[in-house]
Structure formats: structure tokens, C-alpha cells
Write a protein that holds these residues in place. Structure first.
Motif, PDB file in Angstrom:
ATOM      1  N   SER A 109      18.878 -41.319  -6.007  1.00 47.14           N
ATOM      2  CA  SER A 109      18.530 -42.117  -4.832  1.00 47.14           C
ATOM      3  C   SER A 109      19.190 -41.518  -3.601  1.00 47.14           C
ATOM      4  O   SER A 109      20.162 -40.764  -3.706  1.00 47.14           O
ATOM      5  N   ARG A 110      18.662 -41.859  -2.458  1.00 45.42           N
ATOM      6  CA  ARG A 110      19.242 -41.417  -1.199  1.00 45.42           C
ATOM      7  C   ARG A 110      20.638 -41.992  -1.023  1.00 45.42           C
ATOM      8  O   ARG A 110      21.532 -41.333  -0.491  1.00 45.42           O
ATOM      9  N   ALA A 111      20.812 -43.228  -1.429  1.00 44.69           N
ATOM     10  CA  ALA A 111      22.117 -43.873  -1.261  1.00 44.69           C
ATOM     11  C   ALA A 111      23.196 -43.143  -2.058  1.00 44.69           C
ATOM     12  O   ALA A 111      24.294 -42.877  -1.560  1.00 44.69           O
ATOM     13  N   ILE A 112      22.901 -42.801  -3.318  1.00 50.40           N
ATOM     14  CA  ILE A 112      23.870 -42.094  -4.152  1.00 50.40           C
ATOM     15  C   ILE A 112      24.208 -40.740  -3.529  1.00 50.40           C
ATOM     16  O   ILE A 112      25.385 -40.345  -3.449  1.00 50.40           O
ATOM     17  N   ALA A 113      23.186 -40.028  -3.059  1.00 51.84           N
ATOM     18  CA  ALA A 113      23.404 -38.706  -2.488  1.00 51.84           C
ATOM     19  C   ALA A 113      24.252 -38.780  -1.228  1.00 51.84           C
ATOM     20  O   ALA A 113      25.201 -38.002  -1.053  1.00 51.84           O
ATOM     21  N   ILE A 154      23.952 -33.888   5.502  1.00 56.31           N
ATOM     22  CA  ILE A 154      22.520 -33.617   5.478  1.00 56.31           C
ATOM     23  C   ILE A 154      21.992 -33.800   4.061  1.00 56.31           C
ATOM     24  O   ILE A 154      22.515 -33.223   3.110  1.00 56.31           O
ATOM     25  N   LEU A 155      20.959 -34.591   3.938  1.00 50.79           N
ATOM     26  CA  LEU A 155      20.302 -34.808   2.656  1.00 50.79           C
ATOM     27  C   LEU A 155      19.038 -33.951   2.608  1.00 50.79           C
ATOM     28  O   LEU A 155      18.261 -33.922   3.569  1.00 50.79           O
ATOM     29  N   SER A 156      18.844 -33.228   1.499  1.00 51.62           N
ATOM     30  CA  SER A 156      17.676 -32.348   1.394  1.00 51.62           C
ATOM     31  C   SER A 156      17.080 -32.419  -0.004  1.00 51.62           C
ATOM     32  O   SER A 156      17.797 -32.604  -0.996  1.00 51.62           O
ATOM     33  N   TYR A 157      15.763 -32.241  -0.051  1.00 50.26           N
ATOM     34  CA  TYR A 157      15.082 -32.213  -1.342  1.00 50.26           C
ATOM     35  C   TYR A 157      13.819 -31.354  -1.215  1.00 50.26           C
ATOM     36  O   TYR A 157      12.872 -31.725  -0.511  1.00 50.26           O
ATOM     37  N   ASN A 158      13.832 -30.179  -1.858  1.00 48.60           N
ATOM     38  CA  ASN A 158      12.674 -29.289  -1.923  1.00 48.60           C
ATOM     39  C   ASN A 158      12.078 -28.953  -0.558  1.00 48.60           C
ATOM     40  O   ASN A 158      10.849 -28.964  -0.382  1.00 48.60           O
ATOM     41  N   GLN A 159      12.939 -28.663   0.401  1.00 53.49           N
ATOM     42  CA  GLN A 159      12.468 -28.285   1.739  1.00 53.49           C
ATOM     43  C   GLN A 159      13.351 -27.153   2.278  1.00 53.49           C
ATOM     44  O   GLN A 159      13.940 -27.256   3.343  1.00 53.49           O
TER      45      GLN A 159
END
Length: 378
Positions: free
Chosen positions: A72-76, A7-12
Motif C-alpha cells: 500500500s502507499r501508506a506502508i511505503a 518519493i514513492l514510485s512504482y514501474n515508472q
């Protein structure tokens, strides 16, 4: 079999907490299990603290990647892939709720064959349609009645619920709901970290997985629900999306990839045609390039009220000579998956429990081409 849900998340933080709660309600086959790997892509809203204050009924790994000009999303997501311990990696966005059969439906495919690439689907929740802080039993039924399906549902109604029918299925492999074998992901080089901003890094990975021999399976039962939040779609995002498309095309000077230029009519603010119209043209252009003529010949129609090996054998035999339209009337079977395992000269056009309106439309469409055979399996 074990899966790793990345799961990728950013400030949510509120959204990802609801996402994790939905994952705590998963229904699995005996012996199956999953872990969750959360990649926090530089949040400053206390996401990590919120996650650490709760306990979960699944193993959870949490990684924080400080924000930088190189983020970036790819790195994450690549960080998540390397950290995963499951045989199967399932990608999920942190602003989505996973239906209770989400993990089960991904594993249902992978347990039956190696090298499959599973495309799941999502629906969009309207504002305040359900209370994401307290998901009572039955929330899925409420969400289904109020949410809007993404346009890939329309594509399946138009073409088929069989992933191999799409000559451009790789473009539809969105990392909001997609799974693949971890070893295949690593062998394929994972996500290209040169993609910046938002968009198409997942489709490009799908293309490389496809070229490496992966087979796409669409599974509309692997369902997620996108939680409403203020839209981030502005002209800057469209511009970034178009920039990533240009990079994608540059990386693969091959006709089917170059044909994605058709989609620029969607990204270009001076044109802004619908994604649906652009994608239909894109798919049809690639089909024409591959010189597939099965969609102009008479079809065989098979209506199935029961499954089994005899039915699969019959469908396979028919698909060696002409396209086969399969109407799945079974109450419970794996026909939706097994039809996508058939790879003959012609397409298997699969539809599960079509509505009366859709069924009439299908018969009209294929009657115009001619019906070679019409069989019923009971």
C-alpha cells in the motif's frame, strides 16, 4: 535546516529519473540542505538499476519493497518517514517535476514556525509539452504557459490563499506535495496502513495532524508539475477511492469528517458530480456547523505595497473585530506566510498580486457585504 524528500514510485523509471533530475536543480538558502528517500513499491521495470547508474548532487536513499497482497502507499511512505534523517519531511510523487524553488518554499515556512503543515500545489503537463529527458534552463516558464492548474488553485481564488480560512484544509493535504515536521508525523502515528489502493490515506493523516495541533499553510509557490502519462482513473479506482472514504468516515465519527459523505456524489458513477461542486458544498456545510458568521459581516480592506511588523500588527488588530481582505502588492515579501500565522476571531482573506479581473470581482463581492475600512500601506 535539513529536509527529507520522500518519493514513492512504482514501474515508472523514466518518470522518476526526470523527477530526480528536477530535484538536482534546487535553489536553497545558505545552510539548508536536503536528501531524497526513494521508496520503490515493488517495481519490476528496472527502476532501482536506473537510479543506481546515476550520480546526484544530493544524498539519496533507495528502498525496495517487494509487491505483495499487503502492499500500500501508506506502508511505503511510512518506510520513508522512518528512514528520513531530515527535520522536515516533504512528500513528492515520482511522476512529478519539482520546480527549482520546491524545497526552498517548503523550508521557508518551517524555518519561521514549528508545527506548520505545508500544502504545496501542482500543475498538469499536457502530452509532449516539454522534453522530460533534458530539462533545459527555463523549462518551468514553458511548463507554466502550457500546463493546467489543479482545482485547489480555483479554491484559493474562491476562498483565500490562507490555509486557515479552509475549515477542511486537512482534506486538501495531498501527499503528492506536502510537508510536515518528522517528529509530528511520528507522534501522530504516521499514515494509517489499513488504507488500501489509492486515495485519502493522506487526507486522513492531515486530519490527525490537524487534531494534534498542526496549522495548515498553503503555499502555491511550492510548485510541482505532473508529467503526462496514460490515465489510471477507471471505475475500479473510483470504487477504491469511495471504499477508502467509507473507512475514513468510520475511523472518525465526528461531524466534519462525516460531512465528507457529500463527496460521494463525485465518486458515484451514477451521479458523478464535479469535484469542485462537491467540495464547495462540503466546505460550506462544515463552516455552517461551526457557526462562523464572519463571512456575512462588513470587512476591512488592506492593500499592501510594503511589508513589515507594523502591517502584520494592523492586520491582526483588524481581524480581532472583522474579516480582513489583504491585497498583497509587494514585489517580494513573506506576507503570504505571515498572514497565515495570524489567528484571531475572524479570517484574514489573503490574495497575492490578483489579476485586474480578479480584483474587480473581489471588490464587488465584498462591497455587497459592506466595507468597514480601506487602508493602503506604502
Amino acid at each position: 535546516m535539513k529536509a527529507s524528500v520522500i518519493i514513492l514510485s512504482y514501474n515508472q523509471k523514466e518518470l522518476i529519473q526526470a523527477c530526480l533530475f528536477s530535484l538536482s536543480q534546487q535553489c536553497l538558502d545558505e545552510g539548508d540542505q536536503f536528501e531524497v528517500v526513494v521508496i520503490d513499491n515493488g517495481s519490476v521495470d528496472g527502476t532501482g538499476d536506473l537510479i543506481s547508474r546515476h550520480t546526484y548532487n544530493f544524498p539519496l536513499q533507495y528502498y525496495y519493497i517487494p509487491a505483495s497482497e499487503h502492499s500500500s502507499r501508506a506502508i511505503a511512505r511510512n518506510r520513508g518517514i522512518t528512514a528520513a534523517v531530515g527535520k522536515v519531511v516533504i512528500f513528492l510523487d515520482g511522476d512529478q517535476l519539482a520546480g527549482p524553488d520546491f524545497v526552498y518554499e517548503h523550508l521557508r515556512v518551517h524555518k519561521r514556525a514549528e508545527g506548520k503543515l505545508v500544502i504545496g500545489f501542482r500543475r498538469y503537463l499536457p502530452e509532449e509539452s516539454i522534453d522530460i529527458k533534458e530539462l533545459h534552463p527555463g523549462w518551468v516558464q514553458a511548463a507554466l504557459s502550457s500546463s493546467e492548474a489543479d482545482e485547489r488553485f480555483r479554491l484559493m481564488e474562491y476562498f483565500s490563499e490562507n490555509g486557515s480560512v479552509f475549515r477542511t484544509a486537512w482534506h486538501l493535504s495531498f501527499n503528492c506535495n506536502f510537508s510536515a515536521n518528522k517528529d509530528l508525523l511520528i507522534q501522530s502515528g504516521m499514515l494509517d496502513e489499513e488504507f488500501k489502493g489509492w486515495g485519502l490515506e493522506d487526507s486522513e493523516l492531515g486530519y490527525r495532524l490537524y487534531k494534534a495541533g498542526g496549522k495548515f499553510i498553503v503555499n502555491k509557490k511550492a510548485m510541482t508539475f505532473h508529467i503526462f502519462h496514460p490515465s489510471e482513473f477507471d471505475e475500479n479506482r473510483y470504487a477504491g477511492w469511495k471504499s477508502n472514504l467509507d473507512y475514513f468516515i468510520k475511523c472518525h465519527p465526528i461531524f466534519e469528517v462525516q460531512a465528507q459523505s457529500i463527496l460521494k456524489d463525485f465518486f458515484d458513477p451514477g451521479v458523478r458530480k464535479s469535484w469542485w461542486d462537491c467540495y464547495i458544498r462540503f466546505e460550506k456545510v462544515v463552516r455552517a456547523h461551526l457557526s462562523y458568521d464572519g463571512d456575512r459581516l462588513p470587512v476591512s480592506i488592506i492593500v499592501a505595497y510594503t511589508g513589515g511588523s507594523e502591517l502584520i500588527q494592523k492586520i491582526s488588530e483588524e481581524a480581532a473585530d472583522r474579516e480582513v481582505l489583504v491585497i498583497d502588492k509587494t514585489s517580494s515579501s513573506d506576507l503570504d506566510i505571515f498572514c497565515q500565522f495570524i489567528h484571531e476571531d475572524y479570517d484574514v482573506l489573503y490574495y497575492r498580486q490578483p489579476s485586474e479581473e480578479q480584483l474587480i470581482e473581489l471588490y464587488h463581492r465584498y462591497a455587497a457585504r459592506g466595507i468597514a475600512k480601506h487602508d493602503i500601506f506604502r
